[in-house]
Each structure stands twice: as C-alpha cells, then as structure tokens.
Motif scaffolding. Structure first.
Motif, PDB file in Angstrom:
ATOM      1  N   SER A 602      -7.118  -6.780 -16.388  1.00 20.44           N
ATOM      2  CA  SER A 602      -6.721  -5.994 -17.537  1.00 20.44           C
ATOM      3  C   SER A 602      -6.047  -4.524 -16.875  1.00 20.44           C
ATOM      4  N   PRO A 603      -5.586  -3.719 -17.857  1.00 26.19           N
ATOM      5  CA  PRO A 603      -4.814  -2.579 -17.520  1.00 26.19           C
ATOM      6  C   PRO A 603      -5.590  -1.281 -17.706  1.00 26.19           C
ATOM      7  N   PHE A 604      -6.866  -1.589 -18.651  1.00 24.85           N
ATOM      8  CA  PHE A 604      -7.310  -1.072 -19.054  1.00 24.85           C
ATOM      9  C   PHE A 604      -9.119  -0.442 -18.265  1.00 24.85           C
ATOM     10  N   LEU A 605      -9.023  -1.239 -17.071  1.00 23.03           N
ATOM     11  CA  LEU A 605     -10.532  -1.180 -15.846  1.00 23.03           C
ATOM     12  C   LEU A 605     -10.522  -0.147 -15.658  1.00 23.03           C
ATOM     13  N   GLU A 606      -8.901   0.387 -15.117  1.00 24.03           N
ATOM     14  CA  GLU A 606      -9.314   1.946 -14.225  1.00 24.03           C
ATOM     15  C   GLU A 606      -9.816   2.543 -15.043  1.00 24.03           C
ATOM     16  N   SER A 607      -9.669   2.744 -16.462  1.00 26.85           N
ATOM     17  CA  SER A 607      -9.483   4.046 -17.057  1.00 26.85           C
ATOM     18  C   SER A 607     -11.424   4.042 -17.390  1.00 26.85           C
ATOM     19  N   ASP A 608     -11.061   2.537 -17.583  1.00 30.17           N
ATOM     20  CA  ASP A 608     -13.397   1.895 -18.195  1.00 30.17           C
ATOM     21  C   ASP A 608     -13.483   2.656 -16.806  1.00 30.17           C
ATOM     22  N   LEU A 609     -13.690   2.369 -15.514  1.00 26.45           N
ATOM     23  CA  LEU A 609     -14.101   2.952 -14.524  1.00 26.45           C
ATOM     24  C   LEU A 609     -14.025   3.981 -14.271  1.00 26.45           C
ATOM     25  N   ALA A 612     -16.621   5.707 -16.473  1.00 25.86           N
ATOM     26  CA  ALA A 612     -17.587   5.421 -15.683  1.00 25.86           C
ATOM     27  C   ALA A 612     -18.842   6.114 -15.194  1.00 25.86           C
ATOM     28  N   ILE A 613     -17.823   6.362 -13.758  1.00 25.64           N
ATOM     29  CA  ILE A 613     -18.360   7.330 -12.837  1.00 25.64           C
ATOM     30  C   ILE A 613     -18.979   8.434 -13.756  1.00 25.64           C
ATOM     31  N   GLN A 614     -17.749   9.658 -14.828  1.00 21.82           N
ATOM     32  CA  GLN A 614     -17.986  10.449 -14.645  1.00 21.82           C
ATOM     33  C   GLN A 614     -19.078  10.904 -15.632  1.00 21.82           C
ATOM     34  N   ASN A 615     -19.403   8.911 -16.404  1.00 16.70           N
ATOM     35  CA  ASN A 615     -20.411   9.416 -17.548  1.00 16.70           C
ATOM     36  C   ASN A 615     -21.877   9.114 -16.691  1.00 16.70           C
ATOM     37  N   GLN A 616     -21.170   8.080 -15.923  1.00 17.09           N
ATOM     38  CA  GLN A 616     -22.727   8.092 -15.080  1.00 17.09           C
ATOM     39  C   GLN A 616     -23.187   6.770 -15.804  1.00 17.09           C
ATOM     40  N   ASP A 617     -22.431   5.929 -15.823  1.00 18.80           N
ATOM     41  CA  ASP A 617     -22.645   4.727 -16.544  1.00 18.80           C
ATOM     42  C   ASP A 617     -23.119   3.828 -16.011  1.00 18.80           C
ATOM     43  N   LEU A 618     -22.769   3.970 -13.976  1.00 17.28           N
ATOM     44  CA  LEU A 618     -23.460   2.386 -13.726  1.00 17.28           C
ATOM     45  C   LEU A 618     -24.739   2.468 -12.839  1.00 17.28           C
ATOM     46  N   THR A 619     -25.071   1.116 -12.554  1.00 18.58           N
ATOM     47  CA  THR A 619     -26.453   1.485 -12.164  1.00 18.58           C
ATOM     48  C   THR A 619     -26.282   1.050 -10.890  1.00 18.58           C
ATOM     49  N   LEU A 620     -28.385   0.833 -10.219  1.00 16.74           N
ATOM     50  CA  LEU A 620     -27.948   0.173  -8.630  1.00 16.74           C
ATOM     51  C   LEU A 620     -28.908  -1.081  -8.619  1.00 16.74           C
ATOM     52  N   TYR A 621     -28.616  -1.999  -8.122  1.00 13.97           N
ATOM     53  CA  TYR A 621     -29.623  -2.959  -7.663  1.00 13.97           C
ATOM     54  C   TYR A 621     -30.025  -3.105  -6.754  1.00 13.97           C
ATOM     55  N   PHE A 622     -31.110  -3.390  -5.711  1.00 17.36           N
ATOM     56  CA  PHE A 622     -31.666  -3.073  -4.897  1.00 17.36           C
ATOM     57  C   PHE A 622     -32.149  -4.342  -4.278  1.00 17.36           C
ATOM     58  N   VAL A 643     -22.347  -1.963 -15.699  1.00 15.85           N
ATOM     59  CA  VAL A 643     -22.429  -3.275 -17.330  1.00 15.85           C
ATOM     60  C   VAL A 643     -21.424  -2.455 -18.173  1.00 15.85           C
ATOM     61  N   HIS A 644     -20.884  -3.397 -17.995  1.00 16.75           N
ATOM     62  CA  HIS A 644     -19.295  -2.890 -18.959  1.00 16.75           C
ATOM     63  C   HIS A 644     -19.390  -3.306 -20.851  1.00 16.75           C
ATOM     64  N   PRO A 645     -18.852  -2.455 -21.427  1.00 19.74           N
ATOM     65  CA  PRO A 645     -19.507  -2.093 -23.125  1.00 19.74           C
ATOM     66  C   PRO A 645     -19.200  -3.716 -23.615  1.00 19.74           C
ATOM     67  N   GLU A 646     -17.303  -4.593 -23.218  1.00 11.51           N
ATOM     68  CA  GLU A 646     -16.790  -5.203 -23.123  1.00 11.51           C
ATOM     69  C   GLU A 646     -17.649  -7.092 -22.351  1.00 11.51           C
ATOM     70  N   HIS A 647     -17.373  -6.616 -21.671  1.00 10.36           N
ATOM     71  CA  HIS A 647     -17.548  -7.745 -20.294  1.00 10.36           C
ATOM     72  C   HIS A 647     -18.233  -7.607 -19.670  1.00 10.36           C
ATOM     73  N   GLY A 648     -19.758  -7.227 -20.224  1.00  8.75           N
ATOM     74  CA  GLY A 648     -21.071  -6.586 -19.448  1.00  8.75           C
ATOM     75  C   GLY A 648     -21.432  -6.625 -18.363  1.00  8.75           C
ATOM     76  N   MET A 649     -22.329  -7.512 -17.035  1.00 12.45           N
ATOM     77  CA  MET A 649     -22.249  -7.065 -16.067  1.00 12.45           C
ATOM     78  C   MET A 649     -21.784  -7.435 -15.202  1.00 12.45           C
ATOM     79  N   LEU A 650     -20.778  -6.381 -14.401  1.00  8.28           N
ATOM     80  CA  LEU A 650     -19.602  -6.872 -13.769  1.00  8.28           C
ATOM     81  C   LEU A 650     -20.338  -7.323 -12.179  1.00  8.28           C
ATOM     82  N   LEU A 651     -19.672  -7.789 -11.504  1.00  8.88           N
ATOM     83  CA  LEU A 651     -19.944  -7.742  -9.983  1.00  8.88           C
ATOM     84  C   LEU A 651     -18.950  -6.569  -9.080  1.00  8.88           C
ATOM     85  N   PRO A 652     -19.479  -6.712  -8.461  1.00  6.59           N
ATOM     86  CA  PRO A 652     -18.669  -5.325  -7.177  1.00  6.59           C
ATOM     87  C   PRO A 652     -17.622  -6.114  -7.239  1.00  6.59           C
ATOM     88  N   ALA A 653     -17.210  -7.160  -6.667  1.00  6.20           N
ATOM     89  CA  ALA A 653     -15.901  -7.642  -6.586  1.00  6.20           C
ATOM     90  C   ALA A 653     -15.236  -7.648  -7.665  1.00  6.20           C
TER      91      ALA A 653
END
Length: 855
Positions: A602-609, A612-622, A643-653
C-alpha cells in the motif's frame, strides 16, 4: 533593436596616376534607383559586417552588391543582432538575410536559393592554457555561443540527448562570445570557422580540435521576397565555373589579412596632393612600381592564407573528371587525414582500393545518379593506412562542360567524421548506461527486456525477471560516506556480472537496486542460481580495512506465468522483492498472486505509520522470559504492534522494514523505550514477577548521540533502577561497525543499563570483538534452538556455547523454545534463561500475568 539604414554606391579607386587626382575631386556615384531590397547585416567579419566607416562590408556584401547592380536593385541595409535579424526576416521587415545555414526549421520559415554560397563548419576556441580535445571534455564547462545560431541548436540538442552537463552562455553577437572566453567568464567560445580564423588571435584565443556542424551557407529570403532568389542562383552558377570570376576574387579578399588600423582623416587629402605633385614632377612611374610591388605582396599573403586553409582544414578537397571518375586534383590534407602520401592518394585506383568493401557498390551506384548543379552527399568508410577504418562524409557537385554534353568536372569535399561518429556513440552510451557501474540504465533496460521477451516468445521458453535490492544500503551511505557506497556498488556489479551468463541482462534499476533477466532455463536451475546469487552477495565485503556483511532482498517474476508485458513483470518482481524484504532480507522470493493484496504494497502505509507514531496509536505486547531451572518469570521482551484502522493488527514484519527505510524507526524506538519504562513502573508493585524488560533497538540508534541522555531521562522520570532495562541490538548491527557500537554502548553502560546481543548465530561474529564490546547478555537465535530436534552436532555446539558464555560472565537467553524436547535439553545443558511459545506467547500488559500463571 538597434537598426541603421545604410546606402552604399560603387567604390572608386586609383587606376592610373592621372585618375588619382580625378578621384580626389569626384563624389561617389549613386546607383540608379531600382527595386528597393532591404538586407539584414550583423557583425560576423569577414563574411559580413559594418566597417569602421559605417559601410557594409564582407564576402556576402560584395556578392549581393554585384547582383544588385546587375538587377538594378536599390539596396538598403538594416543593422541588427543575429536573432533580431531572423525575426525581422520572418515578419517581412527585411527581404534578404545573408550568411544563413540551412536547417529544417529555417526551411519552414524562409525561402532559400539552390546553390550554396560557401561551405562552413563550427569550431570551439579557448585560451592556450586550456585543454579541450573532444565534446566529452565540455563536461562541467561554460560555453559561450550566439543565441539562435546552428551552434546553439546543436549544443542544446547534445544536452538533451546525453548526460553531458555544461552551461550555455548565450550572447547576441560573436565578438561578445570571444570576449567572454578571453576574460575567463566562459571556458570556451563556439563560432563558425570564418569568424574564428579572422578574429581568434585578436582575443588571445586558439582553435581546438573540436569541430561539428559542417553546413552550407545561403541568402535567405522572406516568403514575400522569394522572387529575389533566382538571380542569386544564376549568378552563383556562372561565377563558380570561372576561377577568375568576382566570386573567387571576393573569396580571396575574405581570407586576406585584415587591416590593423585606419588612416587619420587628414592623411588622404595630403597624400592625394602629394601624389599630384609627384605626378606633375614626373614620378608617376615610381608610384606605379610601388603599387605593383604592394599588390604582389598582398597577393602572396593571400595565397599563403589559402594554402594554410587547404593544408589545415579538416577536409580533403578534390576534383574528378566525369564520367571517367579519374583524379584531376587532390588537396595536400589527404596525407594528414588518411596517412597516405599525396602522390599515392592522387592515383585513379586509390579510391576503389581503399573504400570499404561493404560500401563500395552502394557509393558507385549513387555516383551514377549525380546530375549537373546538384549536390550529392554520401557517408561511407575508408580503410586508412594504419589499418584504422575512417568514417567520411563526401559532398560533391557536378559542374558540366560548356559543350552541353554529359561530361564535366566533379568538385567535392571529403570530411573525416570518424571522431564525430565516435562522439555520437559516446553520447549514445552515456544516454543508455549508468555512469558509476557502466551497466544499462532504466531506459536501456526497457528495450533489453522487450527484446528478451520477444526472444522467449519465439522460442516458447520461460523468462525470469529478477530484482535485487541491497539491504540497509541507505545506512551504509549515511555512516561510511557516498564514496564507500559507490565502491560497494561497483563491487556488487562485479559479482553480478560474474554470476550472470553471457546472454543474461544485468542493469542498474535504481540507487541500490539491480535487475537481471535470464531466459531459457529450467525452474530448478533458476532456483539454484538464485540461491548462489544470495550467497554471493552475502560474501563479506572489505571496506576501509574491515569486512562488511552485505545482504540482499531478491524478487522474481516469471514470463509468461506472472505477465507478458515488461511493466507488469517489473511490478510483480518488485512486489516479490518487498515480500522478501519484509521477511528480513538475505533471501529470494517468487511472485505469488496473494502478494498483490498485501498491506505492505500500500502506498499509503508510510503516511498511516507516521500518524500512528505521532498520535501514539502503537501498542506494546510483552513476551515473558523464564529462569528455565525453576520456571520462574524473571523478565519480559517488549514487542511493538500496530492496530491499523483498516487492516487490523499488524505484526512488526509488515511495517518495521518500511520504518527503517523512511527513518520513522528512530521515533518508534524512542516511543518503545519510554512506554516500556512507564509499564515497568506500573509493575513495581508487591507480588509482581517482572523485574526487568528488554527493548530492541535499530541500527540507526548507534548514531543517535542523544540516546544515552534520553534513556537516563526516562529512567529518572519513572524512578526506575537502570538494571531493570535491557537494550537489545542484533549481532549483524554490532559487527557492521563495532568501534562505533562500542562508543555508544559504553555511554549507555555507564548509566547502569544492561546491553544484550540479539539473534546470536545468524551472522559472522568475531569472538575478539565480542569480548571487547560492553555487553551483559547474549540471546541465542531461534534458528539454533529449532535445529536441536534434528541435529546432534547442534546440541554439541550449543553445549560448548553455553559453557563459553558462562566463563565469559555473560548471561544467556535461548529464543524460540517451542517443544518439550528443546526445553529439556537446554535445562540439562545449563542454559539459565529462555523464552518461546512453549513458555509464553506475547500478550498485552494487562493479560501477561494471567498467561504467565497458566504456563
């Protein structure tokens, strides 16, 4: 525009001693008024110019005055700059413009007569201390050129068609161009050879070997004045048949040395009076003798200039008897151009013996088609004396005899264009190849790929399009410098060419991307070659006295399975490459239809990410870490999730590789450090089993000078002991730049924070460097643990590694424990700590202790 209307009548002179007195008292006779003809004139001595007395002068002016007198024209001269003259001619404000080279664009705007007035070429001039030998030497130079001239058009087209970069300084007059070159404001000046030979010495300039644009010069007429051209053609046709005609007399004057100065105004009357007195005293004979000697000296000087032109011009002039095609005369320059002496080149058999065999029949056939007063232009090859093949341009014209028959004389010019053709090939190479690696560039790749696909279609075989991207190359450029990056790209190019077969295509696709195309191979053979390709790139690379570990991500698309058009195959190979990169690189991946729908494309993934960082929309698992002998939780590893608003939970890869490429990883790392510290502070209550947490860092953080201060601020903000935080860096990151890593890690170590080497066993670790780095913990990569189920050798190796790290005083954590057999072996071998799905899966902080209790 500065325009001046100039009228010129016939010149008068001294014919005899008695006529000299009459000349002094007579006024110049005006031409009888006839048809008014407006003629443009600009400063381009010796062809045409306005002299110091304000009168039109020059070769073209002499010719048009003779024609005007014969046609009863009244000539009016309009002085203008070159570009202004052409515009006046286009709008019909002037009727004729001398000294115009015929081009396609001018043919559409103006009318031209048939017979060229004279031949000319363009030449480059510079100061004696400068060294310019070919068009390629103009790279980076400033070139002064007349605006709107054929030289200006040629140089702009050269810039457009090649990577040759130079600056054009346009001027509105040729003397201004030479002045820029003399003052140093321009490196070179470009002009026609007439102007250059007459004026270069006055500007301290010398001619260079760079010539181009051999051209025929004409009088150009506005469309409304087309009727003026036939008389010009008739005059030129008659004059060029007679060596004693006014045409050749004017040509001789053109090449004669210019006057160095003008006489004072008072000298002429005094001289006339003195001559009159001398005549009256009977000294006319002495005056006549002096005039004869002076004319003889001037004629000798003119002859010397003409001989110099014939000997130094980059053309061979010749005359042939037609239709016998026997040699009547050849200019001495033939020896310099071909290496053959004049006596040999003048033989009738010389041309048939030395013209290239592949061109001979064509040229002989074309020679039979020549018609009187028509110019025939040919290009062919000639075998030089030293064995070199010369490319020549032969421009010839048949002048018929006066008897009205078919016989006559062919007058021709023979120009050696070998250097020009070689330069054209160089320009073509620069336009279609990468300068750093000399590989075909993207535009050339399109043509080569089309050709390969056409060949595969004809032979009904497969074709593989392979895209290769160097992992973390941007980081190499930023840390080691662009020069080191260029050396690495050239080394990778050498490895790719060694890997490729003779009929494979290898091209540079982007900054650190390469494209290979191979046809006609079986699938198993291609897969074997791809394995070898990945291994070849991963061979340690010597840089600055150290070994650098390079890896590559490779994507493959197959014709016709994945597409039949070049753009489709390249797109799908790129999607496969992206999948390979997401999986960690250092591998190859074939295109699969499922890749087209994956989020990483997706060409929009970079903008979404970024949002997400600016709005602290990332989450931590342990993921919990356990003391294996007691099954007691002793720590956790923080793992980022999105947790992407359209694609759901995304793993680091799915987003970490893109974050590393775009630089977003730095902000993400800092957020993970602070969020982990905040969570540790919440867990410090009574009965909580977590006493420390590990955070993964990217390679960029090794160059973040503010990182130690930021970590210290986070520990202070949440009142945490430094030993509660462990920072993990991969083995490859540490080994790529161990000196830089040691500097940063020592500052972090000084805070009391623990340092761990992650993914140990996947790279090329040097134990000497390992002992020097300030690390507290080593984490065995899960690939080593996974092999325990299948390899006795791996069990022996891990026992030795566990013992070694215990003696070095380094804590050891085994990753990826998924079976009871693996856990049992590690406990027996003495591995103190471990993590994996068997012990506990990653979970949010609020569910971590519930899952740990279950385990």
């Amino acid at each position: 525009m500065r325009a001046a209307m100039l009228d010129r009548g016939p010149k008068t002179g001294l014919i005899a001693a008695t006529a000299l007195i009459a000349w002094f008292f007579c006024l110049p006779a005006q031409a009888q008024p006839g048809t008014p003809v407006r003629i443009g004139i600009y400063q381009n001595a010796p062809k045409l110019h306005v002299d110091e007395s304000g009168n039109p002068a020059g070769f073209f002016i002499d010719l048009i005055q003779l024609i005007a007198r014969d046609q009863d024209w009244r000539t009016e001269y309009v002085e203008c700059r070159w570009a202004e003259c052409l515009e006046l001619l286009r709008t019909g404000d002037i009727d004729l413009m001398p000294d115009v080279a015929l081009t396609e664009s001018r043919r559409r705007q103006f009318a031209f007569h048939r017979i060229p007035v004279v031949q000319s070429w363009s030449q480059v001039y510079c100061l004696p201390q400068n060294d310019f030998k070919s068009l390629a030497d103009l790279a980076g130079a400033t070139v002064a050129v007349l605006e709107g001239s054929v030289q200006h058009d040629f140089l702009r087209e050269l810039q457009r068609q090649s990577d040759l970069a130079f600056e054009l300084r346009t001027v509105d007059a040729l003397p201004a161009a030479f002045e820029l070159a003399r003052s140093g404001e321009a490196d070179v000046a470009v002009a026609n050879h007439f102007f250059g030979q007459r004026n270069a010495f006055d500007y301290d300039l010398v001619e260079t070997p760079i010539t181009f644009n051999q051209a025929s010069l004409f009088f150009a007429a506005s469309p409304a004045a087309r009727s003026l051209l036939p008389p010009i053609d008739r005059a030129l046709s008659e004059w060029k048949k007679d060596a004693d005609s006014p045409y050749f007399a004017a040509l001789n004057r053109t090449y004669a040395a210019p006057r160095n100065g003008a006489w004072p105004d008072w000298l002429m009357p005094a001289l006339v009076i003195g001559i009159a007195v001398v005549i009256m005293l009977g000294a006319g004979l002495l005056l006549l003798r002096w005039r004869v000697q002076s004319a003889t000296a001037r004629l000798e000087q003119t002859n010397q200039r003409l001989n110099h032109l014939l000997e130094s011009a980059p053309v061979v002039l010749y005359a042939l008897k037609f239709p016998e095609m026997t040699v009547e005369w050849v200019s001495p320059t033939v020896e310099r151009v071909t290496g053959f002496p004049l006596s040999e080149a003048s033989r009738d058999e010389w041309w048939p013996e030395h013209v290239h065999p592949d061109d001979k029949d064509r040229i002989e056939a074309e020679n039979l088609t020549i018609r009187p007063h028509q110019t025939l232009v040919q290009e062919y090859r000639v075998l030089g004396r030293d064995g070199e093949t010369l490319a020549v341009r032969d421009e010839k014209r048949l002048i018929p005899n006066d008897d009205g028959g078919t016989s006559g004389t062919i007058i021709g010019s023979w120009n050696n264009v070998t250097a020009a053709r070689r330069q054209a090939r160089q320009v073509d190479f620069l336009s279609h190849h990468d300068r750093l690696t000399s590989l075909p560039n993207r535009s050339r790749l399109d043509w080569l790929l089309e050709k390969a696909l056409a060949s595969a279609e004809r032979s009904r075989t497969g074709c593989h399009v392979i895209l290769l991207d160097l992992d973390r190359f941007k980081s190499i450029n930023e840390t080691l410098g662009v020069a080191a990056g260029d050396r690495i790209l050239r080394l990778v190019t050498s490895r790719l060419l060694t890997w490729a077969h003779d009929d494979d295509v290898v091209a540079r696709f982007g900054n650190d991307e390469f494209c290979m195309v191979t046809t006609g191979l079986a699938r198993a053979e291609v897969q074997d070659r791809l394995d070898r390709l990945v291994a070849e790139i991963a061979t340690p690379t010597p840089v600055a006295g150290r070994d650098l570990l390079l890896t590559a991500s490779v994507g493959v698309a197959v014709y016709p399975r994945d597409g039949t058009r070049p753009e489709t195959l390249l797109q799908r190979a790129s999607q496969a490459l992206q999948s390979s990169r997401v999986q960690g690189g250092n591998r190859w991946q074939e295109f699969d239809p499922s890749l087209e729908g994956r989020i990483e494309t997706s060409p929009f993934l970079e903008s979404d990410l970024r949002h997400a960082i600016q709005n602290q929309d990332l989450t931590l698992y342990f993921q919990p870490q356990f003391e294996l002998s007691t099954n007691r939780a002793v720590g956790v590893e923080a793992l980022v999730r999105w947790v992407h608003p359209e694609h759901g939970m995304l793993l680091p890869a799915s987003f970490i590789p893109m974050a590393e490429q775009t630089g977003l990883i730095e902000a993400m790392d800092l957020w993970v450090i602070r969020e982990t510290c905040r969570q540790l502070a919440e867990w410090r209550g009574p009965g909580q089993p977590v006493v420390r947490a590990s955070v993964n860092l990217s390679a960029r953080e090794l160059y973040n000078e503010d990182l130690p201060r930021y970590i210290g601020d986070c520990l202070a903000e949440f009142d945490l002991p430094p030993l509660s935080l462990t920072l993990e860096l991969t083995e490859t990151m540490l080994m790529e730049s161990p000196e830089r890593a040691r500097q940063v890690l020592e500052q972090i170590k000084a805070l009391g924070v623990r340092i761990a080497m992650d993914d140990f066993g996947t790279g090329y670790s040097n134990l000497a460097y390992l002992a020097q780095l300030p690390i507290d913990e080593v984490k065995l990569d899960q690939s080593l643990v996974r092999e325990l189920d299948n390899s006795k050798e791996m069990k022996t190796l891990l026992r030795g590694m566990i013992s070694l790290f215990e003696r070095l005083g380094l804590a050891l954590v085994a990753e990826g424990i998924e079976t009871d057999e693996q856990l049992r072996f590690l406990v027996e071998a003495g591995c103190p700590t471990g993590q994996g799905y068997l012990l506990g899966r990653p979970a949010p902080a609020e569910k971590l202790f519930e899952r740990s209790a279950e385990c």
